[in-house]
Design a protein around this motif. Structure first.
Motif, PDB file in Angstrom:
ATOM      1  N   LEU A   1      35.409  35.376  19.658  1.00 42.65           N
ATOM      2  CA  LEU A   1      36.819  35.580  19.296  1.00 42.65           C
ATOM      3  C   LEU A   1      37.625  34.997  20.362  1.00 42.65           C
ATOM      4  CD1 LEU A   1      36.972  39.001  17.593  1.00 42.65           C
ATOM      5  CD2 LEU A   1      37.026  36.903  16.536  1.00 42.65           C
ATOM      6  N   VAL A   2      37.344  34.863  21.539  1.00 46.82           N
ATOM      7  CA  VAL A   2      37.883  34.401  22.742  1.00 46.82           C
ATOM      8  C   VAL A   2      37.933  32.848  22.602  1.00 46.82           C
ATOM      9  CG1 VAL A   2      38.252  33.955  25.186  1.00 46.82           C
ATOM     10  CG2 VAL A   2      37.977  36.078  24.147  1.00 46.82           C
ATOM     11  N   THR A   3      36.686  32.130  22.263  1.00 52.38           N
ATOM     12  CA  THR A   3      36.338  30.731  22.218  1.00 52.38           C
ATOM     13  C   THR A   3      37.269  30.311  20.994  1.00 52.38           C
ATOM     14  OG1 THR A   3      34.406  31.049  23.336  1.00 52.38           O
ATOM     15  CG2 THR A   3      34.803  29.093  22.064  1.00 52.38           C
ATOM     16  N   HIS A   4      37.478  31.014  19.875  1.00 51.14           N
ATOM     17  CA  HIS A   4      37.843  30.499  18.526  1.00 51.14           C
ATOM     18  C   HIS A   4      38.866  31.805  18.152  1.00 51.14           C
ATOM     19  CE1 HIS A   4      34.896  27.363  18.407  1.00 51.14           C
ATOM     20  NE2 HIS A   4      33.782  28.343  18.433  1.00 51.14           N
ATOM     21  N   PRO A   5      40.118  31.715  18.756  1.00 48.42           N
ATOM     22  CA  PRO A   5      40.886  32.797  18.405  1.00 48.42           C
ATOM     23  C   PRO A   5      41.566  32.868  16.910  1.00 48.42           C
ATOM     24  CG  PRO A   5      42.041  31.215  19.828  1.00 48.42           C
ATOM     25  CD  PRO A   5      40.589  30.675  19.766  1.00 48.42           C
TER      26      PRO A   5
ATOM     27  N   ILE B   1      32.637  46.185  19.130  1.00 50.82           N
ATOM     28  CA  ILE B   1      33.355  44.916  18.987  1.00 50.82           C
ATOM     29  C   ILE B   1      34.907  45.278  18.351  1.00 50.82           C
ATOM     30  CG2 ILE B   1      31.255  43.562  18.619  1.00 50.82           C
ATOM     31  CD1 ILE B   1      32.053  43.334  15.564  1.00 50.82           C
ATOM     32  N   THR B   2      34.955  46.443  17.903  1.00 54.48           N
ATOM     33  CA  THR B   2      36.306  46.743  17.171  1.00 54.48           C
ATOM     34  C   THR B   2      37.445  46.592  17.922  1.00 54.48           C
ATOM     35  OG1 THR B   2      35.232  48.186  15.547  1.00 54.48           O
ATOM     36  CG2 THR B   2      37.670  48.563  15.882  1.00 54.48           C
ATOM     37  N   PRO B   3      37.554  46.938  19.452  1.00 56.69           N
ATOM     38  CA  PRO B   3      38.434  46.741  19.996  1.00 56.69           C
ATOM     39  C   PRO B   3      38.976  45.332  20.175  1.00 56.69           C
ATOM     40  CG  PRO B   3      37.415  48.230  21.262  1.00 56.69           C
ATOM     41  CD  PRO B   3      36.388  47.891  20.082  1.00 56.69           C
ATOM     42  N   ALA B   4      37.857  44.297  20.155  1.00 57.04           N
ATOM     43  CA  ALA B   4      38.192  42.821  20.300  1.00 57.04           C
ATOM     44  C   ALA B   4      38.563  42.321  18.918  1.00 57.04           C
ATOM     45  CB  ALA B   4      36.816  42.039  20.686  1.00 57.04           C
ATOM     46  N   LEU B   5      38.174  42.946  17.761  1.00 53.32           N
ATOM     47  CA  LEU B   5      38.590  42.636  16.572  1.00 53.32           C
ATOM     48  C   LEU B   5      39.983  42.829  16.487  1.00 53.32           C
ATOM     49  CD1 LEU B   5      35.892  43.841  14.315  1.00 53.32           C
ATOM     50  CD2 LEU B   5      36.060  41.740  15.318  1.00 53.32           C
ATOM     51  N   LEU B   6      40.520  43.979  16.901  1.00 48.11           N
ATOM     52  CA  LEU B   6      42.007  44.648  16.529  1.00 48.11           C
ATOM     53  C   LEU B   6      42.933  43.856  17.660  1.00 48.11           C
ATOM     54  CD1 LEU B   6      41.403  48.368  16.516  1.00 48.11           C
ATOM     55  CD2 LEU B   6      41.925  46.591  14.527  1.00 48.11           C
ATOM     56  N   ALA B   7      42.412  43.117  18.787  1.00 49.75           N
ATOM     57  CA  ALA B   7      43.140  42.469  19.535  1.00 49.75           C
ATOM     58  C   ALA B   7      43.533  41.085  18.998  1.00 49.75           C
ATOM     59  CB  ALA B   7      42.379  42.181  20.918  1.00 49.75           C
TER      60      ALA B   7
ATOM     61  N   THR C   1      26.512  31.307  18.766  1.00 51.30           N
ATOM     62  CA  THR C   1      25.424  32.143  19.186  1.00 51.30           C
ATOM     63  C   THR C   1      25.840  32.733  20.373  1.00 51.30           C
ATOM     64  OG1 THR C   1      23.833  30.885  18.259  1.00 51.30           O
ATOM     65  CG2 THR C   1      23.257  32.377  19.995  1.00 51.30           C
ATOM     66  N   GLY C   2      26.042  34.227  20.468  1.00 47.74           N
ATOM     67  CA  GLY C   2      26.635  35.101  21.322  1.00 47.74           C
ATOM     68  C   GLY C   2      27.365  36.279  20.685  1.00 47.74           C
ATOM     69  N   THR C   3      28.030  36.930  21.427  1.00 44.44           N
ATOM     70  CA  THR C   3      28.742  38.108  21.072  1.00 44.44           C
ATOM     71  C   THR C   3      30.072  37.720  20.148  1.00 44.44           C
ATOM     72  OG1 THR C   3      30.105  38.577  23.011  1.00 44.44           O
ATOM     73  CG2 THR C   3      27.928  39.501  22.970  1.00 44.44           C
ATOM     74  N   ALA C   4      30.403  38.644  19.512  1.00 39.27           N
ATOM     75  CA  ALA C   4      31.639  38.422  18.729  1.00 39.27           C
ATOM     76  C   ALA C   4      32.817  38.572  19.854  1.00 39.27           C
ATOM     77  CB  ALA C   4      31.979  39.931  18.010  1.00 39.27           C
TER      78      ALA C   4
ATOM     79  N   ILE D   1      32.651  35.426  10.163  1.00 41.70           N
ATOM     80  CA  ILE D   1      31.479  36.262   9.817  1.00 41.70           C
ATOM     81  C   ILE D   1      30.901  36.674  10.999  1.00 41.70           C
ATOM     82  CG2 ILE D   1      29.527  36.356   8.318  1.00 41.70           C
ATOM     83  CD1 ILE D   1      30.724  33.819   6.716  1.00 41.70           C
ATOM     84  N   ILE D   2      30.970  38.097  11.256  1.00 42.16           N
ATOM     85  CA  ILE D   2      30.288  38.819  12.325  1.00 42.16           C
ATOM     86  C   ILE D   2      29.006  39.290  12.084  1.00 42.16           C
ATOM     87  CG2 ILE D   2      30.344  40.155  14.304  1.00 42.16           C
ATOM     88  CD1 ILE D   2      32.575  38.101  14.166  1.00 42.16           C
ATOM     89  N   GLY D   3      27.839  38.597  12.151  1.00 43.14           N
ATOM     90  CA  GLY D   3      26.452  38.910  11.552  1.00 43.14           C
ATOM     91  C   GLY D   3      25.877  37.939  10.557  1.00 43.14           C
ATOM     92  N   ALA D   4      24.808  37.503  11.024  1.00 42.76           N
ATOM     93  CA  ALA D   4      24.209  36.433  10.236  1.00 42.76           C
ATOM     94  C   ALA D   4      23.023  36.801   9.421  1.00 42.76           C
ATOM     95  CB  ALA D   4      23.834  35.146  11.100  1.00 42.76           C
ATOM     96  N   GLY D   5      22.790  37.991   9.102  1.00 39.46           N
ATOM     97  CA  GLY D   5      21.788  38.493   8.156  1.00 39.46           C
ATOM     98  C   GLY D   5      22.123  38.133   6.611  1.00 39.46           C
TER      99      GLY D   5
END
Length: 265
Positions: free
Chosen positions: A165-169, A189-195, A158-161, A114-118
């Motif tokens: 996604l690298v830490t928890h692939p 962040i979309t390129p990282a999501l699609l990777a 706590t950090g960027t998406a 879940i990207i976004g904690a609002g």
């Protein structure tokens, strides 16, 4: 199956489950005629095809391993029947009998990122936990990431998406739900999501917001085929209005994607 062999197989199964490693338990449940093993015999198949125990060896066991791995990928169980009549008849052996084998995957729960904690992110985290998913919530705003705000998150990152996604692939059975505060964040962040290998990626926001984001990403070189992996607007159209209803809509689409009953693209 001897008690020693049975203990060894059950220990292997328990260790895999505790370690989160996917395995399939193959159990002979019924036999007729001459067969190499009898009802109650078990074998554990790991995701690399390695086995603990045996249900007969030879061609039939090789077939069972292949089918176990296919069921593992599909995250479903099945009862299969094998006839051992010899290779000349296109079957799996020479004993002449048949055996029915129940193939049962034991899998770690799928993860929803879940990207976004609002408000929506918190509601999705709570509902996903209740449904049985493992949840990883990601936001770069530390003030939103405490346990009191996200009591049901398995991981609060706590950090960027991109970092998360690298830490928890993500694995192919996992889903990514993007509920950020702006389309600028979505675009970044979309390129990282699609990777990732995630089987589902959904982005919250209006069709207009995503159209602008998609155009910008296309201008940067991302292909239309890659961007077609993105579900937008996120969630099934159930007329959701409240935060909780939006979470139900999102989880409904994720579940449909996982079970193959929805548009998985």
């Amino acid at each position: 199956m001897s008690s020693g062999a049975g203990d060894r197989i059950l220990r292997a199964l328990a260790q895999a489950v505790e370690g989160g490693d996917p395995v399939v338990l193959a159990t002979i449940v019924e036999t007729t005629g001459s067969v190499p093993r009898h009802a109650g015999t078990k074998m554990v198949v790991g995701r690399d095809g390695a086995t603990v125990g045996t249900v007969g060896g030879g061609a039939v066991e090789s077939t069972i391993i292949d089918e176990a791995l296919a069921l593992m990928r599909g995250r479903r169980s099945d009862l299969r029947t094998y006839t051992l009549r010899g290779p000349s008849e296109g079957e799996h052996g020479v004993c002449g009998g048949t055996m029915s084998v129940y193939l049962e995957p034991y899998m770690a729960p799928s993860t929803i990122y879940i990207i976004g904690a609002g408000h929506v992110g918190r509601a999705v985290s709570d509902l996903a936990h209740w449904v049985g998913y493992r949840t990883v919530v990601v936001d770069d705003r530390a003030e939103l990431m405490d346990e009191a705000s996200l009591p049901n998150a398995d991981v609060r990152f706590t950090g960027t998406a991109e970092e998360a996604l690298v830490t928890h692939p993500p694995a192919p059975a996992d889903a990514i739900v993007v509920v950020t505060r702006s389309h600028e964040v979505d675009a970044r962040i979309t390129p990282a999501l699609l990777a990732t290998d995630a089987g589902y990626i959904g982005v919250m926001g209006s069709k207009r917001r995503w159209a602008l984001t998609r155009q910008a990403l296309g201008d940067e070189g991302l292909s239309g085929e890659a961007l077609d992996r993105i579900h937008n607007p996120i969630g099934l159209d159930i007329g959701a209005e409240t935060v909780e209803e939006i979470a139900v809509s999102i989880l409904s689409e994720v579940i449909a994607a996982h079970t193959g009953t929805g548009d998985c693209r």
